[in-house]
Design a protein around this motif. Structure first.
Motif, PDB file in Angstrom:
ATOM      1  N   GLY A  33       0.912  -1.155  -0.059  1.00 25.15           N
ATOM      2  CA  GLY A  33      -0.010   0.105  -0.057  1.00 25.15           C
ATOM      3  C   GLY A  33       0.973   1.281  -0.002  1.00 25.15           C
ATOM      4  O   GLY A  33       2.090   1.098   0.499  1.00 25.15           O
ATOM      5  N   ARG A  34       0.388   2.338  -0.594  1.00 22.46           N
ATOM      6  CA  ARG A  34       1.120   3.500  -0.500  1.00 22.46           C
ATOM      7  C   ARG A  34       0.996   4.340   0.545  1.00 22.46           C
ATOM      8  O   ARG A  34       1.815   5.193   1.125  1.00 22.46           O
ATOM      9  CB  ARG A  34       0.572   4.580  -1.704  1.00 22.46           C
ATOM     10  CG  ARG A  34       0.588   3.994  -3.019  1.00 22.46           C
ATOM     11  CD  ARG A  34       0.522   4.808  -3.969  1.00 22.46           C
ATOM     12  NE  ARG A  34      -1.314   4.933  -4.074  1.00 22.46           N
ATOM     13  CZ  ARG A  34      -1.987   5.891  -3.885  1.00 22.46           C
ATOM     14  NH1 ARG A  34      -1.233   7.226  -3.663  1.00 22.46           N
ATOM     15  NH2 ARG A  34      -3.361   6.165  -3.774  1.00 22.46           N
ATOM     16  N   ARG A  35       0.068   3.948   1.488  1.00 26.91           N
ATOM     17  CA  ARG A  35      -0.276   4.914   2.749  1.00 26.91           C
ATOM     18  C   ARG A  35       0.350   4.266   3.918  1.00 26.91           C
ATOM     19  O   ARG A  35      -0.221   3.175   4.316  1.00 26.91           O
ATOM     20  CB  ARG A  35      -1.886   5.368   2.863  1.00 26.91           C
ATOM     21  CG  ARG A  35      -2.368   6.291   2.033  1.00 26.91           C
ATOM     22  CD  ARG A  35      -3.687   6.182   1.790  1.00 26.91           C
ATOM     23  NE  ARG A  35      -4.457   5.374   1.348  1.00 26.91           N
ATOM     24  CZ  ARG A  35      -5.634   5.023   0.947  1.00 26.91           C
ATOM     25  NH1 ARG A  35      -6.535   5.978   1.029  1.00 26.91           N
ATOM     26  NH2 ARG A  35      -6.242   3.947   0.511  1.00 26.91           N
ATOM     27  N   GLN A  36       1.490   4.771   4.460  1.00 28.25           N
ATOM     28  CA  GLN A  36       2.321   3.965   5.538  1.00 28.25           C
ATOM     29  C   GLN A  36       1.449   3.836   6.886  1.00 28.25           C
ATOM     30  O   GLN A  36       1.417   2.631   7.319  1.00 28.25           O
ATOM     31  CB  GLN A  36       3.460   4.648   5.683  1.00 28.25           C
ATOM     32  CG  GLN A  36       4.350   4.272   6.620  1.00 28.25           C
ATOM     33  CD  GLN A  36       5.782   4.550   6.908  1.00 28.25           C
ATOM     34  OE1 GLN A  36       6.116   5.636   6.084  1.00 28.25           O
ATOM     35  NE2 GLN A  36       6.593   4.196   7.762  1.00 28.25           N
ATOM     36  N   GLU A  37       0.773   4.824   7.203  1.00 23.22           N
ATOM     37  CA  GLU A  37      -0.134   4.845   8.396  1.00 23.22           C
ATOM     38  C   GLU A  37      -1.052   3.736   8.537  1.00 23.22           C
ATOM     39  O   GLU A  37      -1.088   2.719   9.222  1.00 23.22           O
ATOM     40  CB  GLU A  37      -0.706   6.257   8.966  1.00 23.22           C
ATOM     41  CG  GLU A  37       0.547   7.088   9.562  1.00 23.22           C
ATOM     42  CD  GLU A  37      -0.025   8.339   9.999  1.00 23.22           C
ATOM     43  OE1 GLU A  37      -1.215   8.312  10.092  1.00 23.22           O
ATOM     44  OE2 GLU A  37       0.736   9.228  10.294  1.00 23.22           O
ATOM     45  N   ARG A  38      -2.041   3.709   7.518  1.00 19.76           N
ATOM     46  CA  ARG A  38      -2.775   2.662   7.150  1.00 19.76           C
ATOM     47  C   ARG A  38      -2.258   1.147   7.130  1.00 19.76           C
ATOM     48  O   ARG A  38      -2.851   0.479   7.560  1.00 19.76           O
ATOM     49  CB  ARG A  38      -3.726   2.928   5.649  1.00 19.76           C
ATOM     50  CG  ARG A  38      -4.533   4.169   6.039  1.00 19.76           C
ATOM     51  CD  ARG A  38      -5.574   3.918   5.032  1.00 19.76           C
ATOM     52  NE  ARG A  38      -6.434   5.243   5.051  1.00 19.76           N
ATOM     53  CZ  ARG A  38      -7.782   5.163   4.126  1.00 19.76           C
ATOM     54  NH1 ARG A  38      -7.968   4.235   3.266  1.00 19.76           N
ATOM     55  NH2 ARG A  38      -8.244   6.098   4.440  1.00 19.76           N
ATOM     56  N   LEU A  39      -1.349   1.346   6.339  1.00 17.84           N
ATOM     57  CA  LEU A  39      -0.634  -0.168   6.321  1.00 17.84           C
ATOM     58  C   LEU A  39      -0.072  -0.686   7.663  1.00 17.84           C
ATOM     59  O   LEU A  39      -0.461  -1.776   7.961  1.00 17.84           O
ATOM     60  CB  LEU A  39       0.492  -0.172   5.139  1.00 17.84           C
ATOM     61  CG  LEU A  39       0.927  -1.586   4.737  1.00 17.84           C
ATOM     62  CD1 LEU A  39       0.041  -2.390   4.097  1.00 17.84           C
ATOM     63  CD2 LEU A  39       2.251  -1.443   3.925  1.00 17.84           C
ATOM     64  N   GLU A  40       0.721   0.051   8.217  1.00 16.85           N
ATOM     65  CA  GLU A  40       1.138  -0.333   9.467  1.00 16.85           C
ATOM     66  C   GLU A  40       0.159  -0.854  10.496  1.00 16.85           C
ATOM     67  O   GLU A  40       0.349  -1.636  11.178  1.00 16.85           O
ATOM     68  CB  GLU A  40       1.849   1.008   9.987  1.00 16.85           C
ATOM     69  CG  GLU A  40       3.178   0.958   9.238  1.00 16.85           C
ATOM     70  CD  GLU A  40       4.212   2.036   9.872  1.00 16.85           C
ATOM     71  OE1 GLU A  40       3.896   2.947  10.797  1.00 16.85           O
ATOM     72  OE2 GLU A  40       5.272   2.226   9.224  1.00 16.85           O
ATOM     73  N   ALA A  41      -1.160   0.062  10.546  1.00 14.49           N
ATOM     74  CA  ALA A  41      -2.070   0.039  11.378  1.00 14.49           C
ATOM     75  C   ALA A  41      -2.761  -1.506  11.145  1.00 14.49           C
ATOM     76  O   ALA A  41      -2.935  -2.386  11.815  1.00 14.49           O
ATOM     77  CB  ALA A  41      -3.112   0.811  11.359  1.00 14.49           C
ATOM     78  N   LEU A  42      -2.968  -1.886   9.870  1.00 12.24           N
ATOM     79  CA  LEU A  42      -3.606  -2.986   9.199  1.00 12.24           C
ATOM     80  C   LEU A  42      -2.741  -4.123   9.665  1.00 12.24           C
ATOM     81  O   LEU A  42      -3.186  -5.367  10.059  1.00 12.24           O
ATOM     82  CB  LEU A  42      -3.759  -2.964   7.809  1.00 12.24           C
ATOM     83  CG  LEU A  42      -4.590  -4.094   7.186  1.00 12.24           C
ATOM     84  CD1 LEU A  42      -5.809  -4.731   7.908  1.00 12.24           C
ATOM     85  CD2 LEU A  42      -4.593  -4.156   5.647  1.00 12.24           C
ATOM     86  N   CYS A  43      -1.566  -4.192   9.409  1.00 10.67           N
ATOM     87  CA  CYS A  43      -0.592  -5.145   9.721  1.00 10.67           C
ATOM     88  C   CYS A  43      -0.189  -5.359  11.213  1.00 10.67           C
ATOM     89  O   CYS A  43      -0.239  -6.743  11.490  1.00 10.67           O
ATOM     90  CB  CYS A  43       0.969  -4.772   9.116  1.00 10.67           C
ATOM     91  SG  CYS A  43       1.111  -4.909   7.357  1.00 10.67           S
ATOM     92  N   ALA A  44      -0.524  -4.460  11.957  1.00  6.07           N
ATOM     93  CA  ALA A  44      -0.510  -4.730  13.494  1.00  6.07           C
ATOM     94  C   ALA A  44      -1.647  -5.391  13.919  1.00  6.07           C
ATOM     95  O   ALA A  44      -1.624  -6.361  14.799  1.00  6.07           O
ATOM     96  CB  ALA A  44      -0.296  -3.369  14.152  1.00  6.07           C
ATOM     97  N   GLU A  45      -2.698  -4.993  13.229  1.00 12.11           N
ATOM     98  CA  GLU A  45      -3.880  -5.627  13.722  1.00 12.11           C
ATOM     99  C   GLU A  45      -4.006  -7.128  13.253  1.00 12.11           C
ATOM    100  O   GLU A  45      -4.301  -8.040  14.260  1.00 12.11           O
ATOM    101  CB  GLU A  45      -5.136  -5.019  13.144  1.00 12.11           C
ATOM    102  CG  GLU A  45      -6.439  -5.602  13.223  1.00 12.11           C
ATOM    103  CD  GLU A  45      -7.639  -5.237  12.411  1.00 12.11           C
ATOM    104  OE1 GLU A  45      -8.652  -5.738  12.310  1.00 12.11           O
ATOM    105  OE2 GLU A  45      -7.390  -3.996  11.940  1.00 12.11           O
ATOM    106  N   LEU A  46      -3.770  -7.472  11.942  1.00 10.78           N
ATOM    107  CA  LEU A  46      -3.906  -8.740  11.569  1.00 10.78           C
ATOM    108  C   LEU A  46      -2.863  -9.714  11.944  1.00 10.78           C
ATOM    109  O   LEU A  46      -2.981 -11.030  11.843  1.00 10.78           O
ATOM    110  CB  LEU A  46      -3.920  -8.651   9.877  1.00 10.78           C
ATOM    111  CG  LEU A  46      -4.953  -7.963   9.221  1.00 10.78           C
ATOM    112  CD1 LEU A  46      -5.019  -8.098   7.951  1.00 10.78           C
ATOM    113  CD2 LEU A  46      -6.172  -8.478   9.967  1.00 10.78           C
ATOM    114  N   SER A  47      -1.635  -8.933  12.384  1.00 12.84           N
ATOM    115  CA  SER A  47      -0.551 -10.021  12.888  1.00 12.84           C
ATOM    116  C   SER A  47      -1.113 -10.755  14.242  1.00 12.84           C
ATOM    117  O   SER A  47      -0.242 -11.476  14.630  1.00 12.84           O
ATOM    118  CB  SER A  47       0.646  -9.180  13.211  1.00 12.84           C
ATOM    119  OG  SER A  47       0.302  -8.073  14.217  1.00 12.84           O
TER     120      SER A  47
END
Length: 255
Positions: A33-47
């Motif tokens: 994804g291009r939007r770092q904050e969104r991607l990091e939040a999603l990765c943290a959640e799904l991890s």
């Protein structure tokens, strides 16, 4: 053995819904994804549910794609699935009023970005072999013209033909190729298309009971989990409220 899927454009819409659906089923995820904050939040959640590797990049950037894919961690290196979801539509005005930059962005994202991810990941998918799947997100706009679809529709027609051609080239490898072609879907995709115009967005979906991203994610999950000897070549879907319009006729007498 854990299955791994690579999803482009995972920070909103279909991509985000797919990430959640596959995580729920225990698949390992590589998300871009291009939007770092969104991607990091999603990765943290799904991890909390599965193994996740996030890549902040734009699929239009060939060098960045090459570097990121070539340096995937070993635990994510063997892929069972690729979901080419990253894409966009910009504007819905008639062609004479469109911004050429918007046209170029759609071509670079919807065509070139899909080409880059597909070609760069093909060796990994072929290495997996039987049951591996490339899932391309097309659109009914690639099948049926409508006012304002011009370049967007053209890019999605490419996705359809590219998918069929890939099937020919990959015969014998065990790798499957599917093209899903949604109609009216309610997601951030349309807000981007209308340059953030919330009123226009709301009017598009008013009373339509449009398809939701979760519906598309469930459909993609079903396609990718068919028996290994079955290939869903293409799947077109619309909400019940949507149908094909009749041919347009100019009655001004000036044509």
């Amino acid at each position: 053995m854990t299955s791994t899927v690579f999803i482009t454009g995972a920070t909103s819409g279909f991509g985000e819904a797919c990430a959640r659906r596959f995580a729920q089923a225990g698949w390992s995820l590589v998300l871009t994804g291009r939007r770092q904050e969104r991607l990091e939040a999603l990765c943290a959640e799904l991890s909390q549910q599965t193994e996740v590797h996030g890549l902040v990049l734009d699929v239009r950037d060939r060098k960045a794609m090459e570097e990121a894919i070539n340096n995937l961690p070993p635990s994510f290196a063997k892929l069972r699935g690729l979901i080419n979801n990253a894409g966009l539509a910009l504007g819905a005005d008639p062609a004479p009023k469109c911004d050429l930059d918007d046209w170029e962005t759609m071509v670079d994202t919807n065509i070139k970005g899909l080409m880059y991810s597909t070609r760069l990941l093909l060796p990994r998918l072929i290495a997996h072999g039987r049951g591996a799947t490339i899932l391309n997100v097309g659109s009914v706009a690639g099948n049926y013209p409508y006012p304002g679809s011009h370049v967007y529709g053209g890019t999605k027609a490419f996705v359809g033909q590219f998918s069929l051609s890939l099937r020919c080239d990959l015969q014998g490898t065990g790798v499957r190729v599917s093209n899903i072609e949604p109609g009216l879907c309610e997601s951030e995709f349309s807000l981007v298309r209308f340059a953030g115009d919330q009123a226009r967005y709301d009017a598009t979906y008013a009373g339509a009971e449009a398809i939701q991203p979760e519906d598309i994610a469930e459909t993609i999950f079903w396609i990718m989990n068919q028996p290994a000897h079955i290939n869903i070549n293409s799947l077109e879907l619309m909400p019940v409220s949507q149908a094909w319009a009749g041919f347009s006729i100019d009655r001004s007498g000036k044509a």
